[in-house]
Design a protein around this motif. Structure first.
Motif, mmCIF file in Angstrom:
data_model
loop_
_atom_site.group_PDB
_atom_site.id
_atom_site.type_symbol
_atom_site.label_atom_id
_atom_site.label_comp_id
_atom_site.label_asym_id
_atom_site.label_seq_id
_atom_site.Cartn_x
_atom_site.Cartn_y
_atom_site.Cartn_z
ATOM 1 N N LEU A 223 0.830 -1.205 0.000
ATOM 2 C CA LEU A 223 0.000 0.000 0.000
ATOM 3 C C LEU A 223 0.869 1.262 0.000
ATOM 4 C CD1 LEU A 223 -2.951 -0.751 2.472
ATOM 5 C CD2 LEU A 223 -3.079 -0.459 -0.007
ATOM 6 N N LYS A 224 1.958 1.222 0.713
ATOM 7 C CA LYS A 224 2.871 2.373 0.720
ATOM 8 C C LYS A 224 3.371 2.662 -0.687
ATOM 9 C CE LYS A 224 4.495 1.356 5.414
ATOM 10 N NZ LYS A 224 5.629 0.806 6.223
ATOM 11 N N LYS A 225 3.714 1.601 -1.418
ATOM 12 C CA LYS A 225 4.185 1.787 -2.794
ATOM 13 C C LYS A 225 3.075 2.340 -3.677
ATOM 14 C CE LYS A 225 7.332 -2.174 -2.429
ATOM 15 N NZ LYS A 225 7.624 -3.548 -2.945
ATOM 16 N N ALA A 226 1.876 1.801 -3.499
ATOM 17 C CA ALA A 226 0.745 2.240 -4.325
ATOM 18 C C ALA A 226 0.405 3.705 -4.056
ATOM 19 C CB ALA A 226 -0.475 1.361 -4.059
ATOM 20 N N PHE A 227 0.337 4.085 -2.793
ATOM 21 C CA PHE A 227 0.013 5.469 -2.448
ATOM 22 C C PHE A 227 1.136 6.428 -2.848
ATOM 23 C CE2 PHE A 227 -2.941 3.709 0.984
ATOM 24 C CZ PHE A 227 -4.067 3.972 0.229
ATOM 25 N N SER A 228 2.356 5.937 -2.878
ATOM 26 C CA SER A 228 3.496 6.803 -3.232
ATOM 27 C C SER A 228 3.410 7.283 -4.670
ATOM 28 C CB SER A 228 4.816 6.057 -3.011
ATOM 29 O OG SER A 228 5.057 5.842 -1.628
ATOM 30 N N THR A 229 2.772 6.493 -5.540
ATOM 31 C CA THR A 229 2.659 6.886 -6.949
ATOM 32 C C THR A 229 1.751 8.099 -7.127
ATOM 33 O OG1 THR A 229 0.793 5.389 -7.349
ATOM 34 C CG2 THR A 229 3.006 4.501 -7.682
ATOM 35 N N GLN A 240 3.282 7.534 8.102
ATOM 36 C CA GLN A 240 2.856 8.221 6.883
ATOM 37 C C GLN A 240 1.637 7.539 6.267
ATOM 38 O OE1 GLN A 240 6.808 8.001 4.996
ATOM 39 N NE2 GLN A 240 6.599 10.206 4.597
ATOM 40 N N LEU A 241 1.628 6.223 6.306
ATOM 41 C CA LEU A 241 0.493 5.485 5.776
ATOM 42 C C LEU A 241 -0.763 5.771 6.589
ATOM 43 C CD1 LEU A 241 -0.668 3.345 3.840
ATOM 44 C CD2 LEU A 241 0.057 1.597 5.483
ATOM 45 N N GLN A 242 -0.621 5.786 7.902
ATOM 46 C CA GLN A 242 -1.764 6.012 8.776
ATOM 47 C C GLN A 242 -2.390 7.387 8.543
ATOM 48 O OE1 GLN A 242 -0.318 5.313 12.742
ATOM 49 N NE2 GLN A 242 0.094 3.138 12.370
ATOM 50 N N GLU A 243 -1.575 8.367 8.183
ATOM 51 C CA GLU A 243 -2.099 9.709 7.942
ATOM 52 C C GLU A 243 -3.046 9.741 6.746
ATOM 53 O OE1 GLU A 243 1.212 12.290 7.508
ATOM 54 O OE2 GLU A 243 1.794 12.209 9.626
ATOM 55 N N LEU A 244 -2.928 8.757 5.852
ATOM 56 C CA LEU A 244 -3.772 8.721 4.663
ATOM 57 C C LEU A 244 -5.060 7.936 4.876
ATOM 58 C CD1 LEU A 244 -1.016 7.971 1.988
ATOM 59 C CD2 LEU A 244 -2.102 10.173 2.472
ATOM 60 N N LEU A 245 -5.149 7.241 6.000
ATOM 61 C CA LEU A 245 -6.285 6.358 6.244
ATOM 62 C C LEU A 245 -7.304 7.005 7.173
ATOM 63 C CD1 LEU A 245 -4.324 3.004 6.732
ATOM 64 C CD2 LEU A 245 -5.181 4.027 4.612
ATOM 65 N N ILE A 246 -8.564 6.713 6.942
ATOM 66 C CA ILE A 246 -9.623 7.303 7.759
ATOM 67 C C ILE A 246 -9.843 6.529 9.052
ATOM 68 C CG2 ILE A 246 -10.818 8.280 5.764
ATOM 69 C CD1 ILE A 246 -12.751 5.944 5.843
ATOM 70 N N LEU A 247 -9.238 5.377 9.185
ATOM 71 C CA LEU A 247 -9.425 4.553 10.386
ATOM 72 C C LEU A 247 -9.045 5.290 11.651
ATOM 73 C CD1 LEU A 247 -7.850 1.275 8.996
ATOM 74 C CD2 LEU A 247 -10.258 1.598 9.512
ATOM 75 N N LEU A 262 -3.406 -2.088 10.653
ATOM 76 C CA LEU A 262 -4.276 -2.093 9.481
ATOM 77 C C LEU A 262 -5.177 -3.324 9.552
ATOM 78 C CD1 LEU A 262 -4.597 -0.550 6.639
ATOM 79 C CD2 LEU A 262 -3.307 -2.490 5.718
ATOM 80 N N PRO A 263 -6.480 -3.181 9.306
ATOM 81 C CA PRO A 263 -7.329 -4.371 9.261
ATOM 82 C C PRO A 263 -7.172 -5.083 7.922
ATOM 83 C CG PRO A 263 -8.634 -2.433 8.796
ATOM 84 C CD PRO A 263 -7.253 -1.936 9.135
ATOM 85 N N LEU A 264 -7.442 -6.354 7.903
ATOM 86 C CA LEU A 264 -7.507 -7.059 6.629
ATOM 87 C C LEU A 264 -8.780 -6.638 5.910
ATOM 88 C CD1 LEU A 264 -6.394 -10.655 7.677
ATOM 89 C CD2 LEU A 264 -5.062 -8.968 6.384
ATOM 90 N N GLU A 284 -13.634 1.941 3.218
ATOM 91 C CA GLU A 284 -13.255 0.919 4.201
ATOM 92 C C GLU A 284 -12.040 1.354 5.009
ATOM 93 O OE1 GLU A 284 -12.240 -3.885 4.409
ATOM 94 O OE2 GLU A 284 -13.000 -3.002 2.543
ATOM 95 N N ILE A 285 -11.028 1.880 4.335
ATOM 96 C CA ILE A 285 -9.858 2.383 5.057
ATOM 97 C C ILE A 285 -9.469 3.786 4.596
ATOM 98 C CG2 ILE A 285 -8.909 0.084 5.500
ATOM 99 C CD1 ILE A 285 -6.867 0.652 3.222
ATOM 100 N N ALA A 286 -10.022 4.223 3.455
ATOM 101 C CA ALA A 286 -9.627 5.517 2.904
ATOM 102 C C ALA A 286 -10.864 6.276 2.431
ATOM 103 C CB ALA A 286 -8.646 5.327 1.746
ATOM 104 N N CYS A 287 -10.700 7.553 2.150
ATOM 105 C CA CYS A 287 -11.814 8.382 1.717
ATOM 106 C C CYS A 287 -12.276 7.986 0.314
ATOM 107 C CB CYS A 287 -11.418 9.850 1.751
ATOM 108 S SG CYS A 287 -10.083 10.274 0.606
#
Length: 316
Positions: A223-229, A240-247, A262-264, A284-287
């Motif tokens: 997910l870090k790689k995917a969001f980095s793009t 940094q990943l948590q800052e992007l998630l709504i959880l 992170l939940p499955l 589910e985890i993001a906006c």
């Protein structure tokens, strides 16, 4: 990472409406169910499109459903038989009435040796019942609103497609989109994999539950790689990943979901030739703007996390 594909909605804008009924297409086209053409099993695509004008409003129904060919019931593999049952259940449950907790009035029952005889009639029946149900709701809205009526539109859209099959398994995808007003519709994308030999669905049941921490760690890294793009700053840390998630902004998030950061996904994973797909639905985890975050983990990475049964089902 998979995102929403909203271009399909453009097709509705050109749908002509004459009186109460409009476009109706029901056809069956046969195709080879594998990318490389090495499998001799040929599947059928049944398409249904129709619309109804209700005053100033419209109801749209579209279905694009893949079916296996008719086979000798005693010789057909268990996975294909299970896939047919799943397809029928999904078409019935996503025709629109189930959106409001109601069953469709009737559905044609058919087995693996009767697909070519009944598949088109089945899809058309379910699609038409769903369309009529939408039209009824639109009429009720118009009556409640009085003068001027209701000028919005309802839409129900379902695609089920064969993605891949080999001697061990077959994988189907399902994309469902329903709109009954508001800023946007309710969409769902998922896949399902069936073991050819045993006929069971292969999802979370092939993973060792004691390896959840390791699995979550792999998903987070991807997910870090995917969001980095899509970010000006590379995402390399869990923070940094948590800052992007709504959880982490939701006080109702259960503590056990954040046990490993992170939940499955709620959606079962599914198998492809490139690896296993893990997908989170919208919100589910993001906006909503971030779509449906997803990753593909190669088999080499996940094999240590599978049960013995899971490795046997994948023949690995």
């Amino acid at each position: 990472m998979l995102t929403r594909n909203q271009s399909r909605r453009l097709s509705w804008k050109g749908a002509a409406t004459v009186g109460i009924a409009s476009v109706l297409v029901a056809s069956c086209q046969w195709f080879n169910g594998t990318k490389d053409g090495n499998n001799d099993l040929v599947w059928c695509t049944v398409e249904y499109e129709d619309s109804i004008a209700v005053g100033n409003a419209q109801a749209f129904q579209e279905m694009h459903i893949d079916f296996p060919p008719s086979m000798d019931a005693e010789k057909a593999d268990k996975g294909t038989v299970a896939a047919l049952a799943w397809i029928r259940e999904r078409v019935m449950s996503c025709s629109f009435p189930n959106f409001e907790g109601e069953q469709i009035d009737s559905a044609i029952a058919f087995s693996i040796d009767e697909v070519e005889r009944y598949a088109e009639t089945f899809v058309k029946s379910c699609g038409r019942q769903g369309l009529d149900h939408m039209a009824t709701d639109l009429r009720e809205f118009a009556a409640e609103m009085g003068e001027g009526g209701f000028d919005g539109s309802f839409m129900n859209w379902l695609h089920i497609e064969l993605q891949e099959q080999n001697p061990e398994y077959l994988t189907l995808s399902q994309e469902y989109d329903i709109y009954t007003g508001g800023a946007h519709g309710s969409q769902r994308l998922a896949g399902v994999t069936f073991s050819k030999k045993e006929g069971i669905q292969m999802g979370w049941n092939i993973f060792n539950p004691d390896k959840k921490k390791e699995l979550v760690a792999l998903i987070k890294e991807e997910l870090k790689k995917a969001f980095s793009t899509e970010s000006e700053t590379p995402i390399v840390t869990d923070e940094q990943l948590q800052e992007l998630l709504i959880l982490y902004d939701d006080p109702d998030t259960p503590e056990n979901e954040l046990e490993y950061g992170l939940p499955l996904p709620v959606t079962d994973p599914w198998m492809t030739r490139d690896g296993i797909v893990f997908l989170y639905q919208e919100y589910e985890i993001a906006c909503y703007a971030m779509g449906r975050p997803s990753v593909i983990l190669p088999y080499g990475a996940v094999l240590p996390l599978l049960t013995d049964k899971g490795r046997a089902l994948l023949n690995r």
